[in-house]
Design an enzyme around this catalytic site. Structure first.
Site, PDB file in Angstrom:
ATOM      1  N   HIS A   1       0.847  -1.192   0.000  1.00 35.11           N
ATOM      2  CA  HIS A   1       0.000   0.000   0.000  1.00 35.11           C
ATOM      3  C   HIS A   1       0.880   1.238   0.000  1.00 35.11           C
ATOM      4  O   HIS A   1       0.647   2.183  -0.736  1.00 35.11           O
ATOM      5  CB  HIS A   1      -0.923  -0.017   1.224  1.00 35.11           C
ATOM      6  N   GLY A   2       1.887   1.249   0.868  1.00 33.57           N
ATOM      7  CA  GLY A   2       2.882   2.310   0.876  1.00 33.57           C
ATOM      8  C   GLY A   2       2.576   3.510   1.758  1.00 33.57           C
ATOM      9  O   GLY A   2       3.458   4.328   2.002  1.00 33.57           O
ATOM     10  N   ASP A   3       1.345   3.631   2.229  1.00 29.57           N
ATOM     11  CA  ASP A   3       0.974   4.750   3.101  1.00 29.57           C
ATOM     12  C   ASP A   3      -0.094   4.264   4.077  1.00 29.57           C
ATOM     13  O   ASP A   3      -1.137   4.878   4.257  1.00 29.57           O
ATOM     14  CB  ASP A   3       0.458   5.923   2.266  1.00 29.57           C
ATOM     15  N   LEU A   4       0.196   3.124   4.699  1.00 25.31           N
ATOM     16  CA  LEU A   4      -0.789   2.450   5.539  1.00 25.31           C
ATOM     17  C   LEU A   4      -0.782   3.027   6.950  1.00 25.31           C
ATOM     18  O   LEU A   4       0.097   2.738   7.752  1.00 25.31           O
ATOM     19  CB  LEU A   4      -0.482   0.946   5.581  1.00 25.31           C
TER      20      LEU A   4
ATOM     21  N   ASN B   1      -5.964   6.251   6.368  1.00 18.12           N
ATOM     22  CA  ASN B   1      -6.224   5.649   5.064  1.00 18.12           C
ATOM     23  C   ASN B   1      -6.950   4.317   5.173  1.00 18.12           C
ATOM     24  O   ASN B   1      -6.880   3.495   4.267  1.00 18.12           O
ATOM     25  CB  ASN B   1      -4.904   5.452   4.296  1.00 18.12           C
TER      26      ASN B   1
END
Length: 114
Positions: free
Chosen positions: A12-15, A19
């Protein structure tokens, strides 16, 4: 030298908690910054995620921590702290610097022990 092979995972990279939500009563994650990497890198936002221990226990039941994770985690944290510093400024730089200095000391000690 016995290193475990790392299979790239879609991250996901921005968990973080901002979010995550629900749609039609089902869990949902959104606003990704998608990339491929070591599955552990997803934990890099855990310092600001606000997830409960129950969440992390469930995560680890599906994807157990690899050996040495706690040694690598500061690097994952630092990546996101430097990104936050770039975007928002402020105190993120001191946290990132602390992680980098700690990692350098550990690497220096390993090198010296050789």
């Amino acid at each position: 030298q016995g290193e475990k092979e790392i299979k790239p995972s879609l991250l996901h990279g921005d968990l973080w908690s901002g979010n995550i939500g629900s749609a039609d009563g089902k869990p949902s994650i959104f606003d990704p910054a998608v990339y491929f990497g070591h599955h552990e890198a997803e934990w890099g936002m855990s310092w600001c995620a606000g997830f409960t221990q129950t969440f992390w226990d469930g995560y680890n039941a599906i994807i157990p921590r690899d050996e040495g994770f706690l040694e690598r985690k500061p690097l994952y944290d630092c990546y996101h702290q430097l990104n936050h510093y770039n975007l928002f400024g402020g105190g993120y730089i001191s946290s990132a610097r602390g992680h980098l200095e700690s990692l350098k000391k550990k690497l220096d000690a390993k090198e010296k022990a050789k």
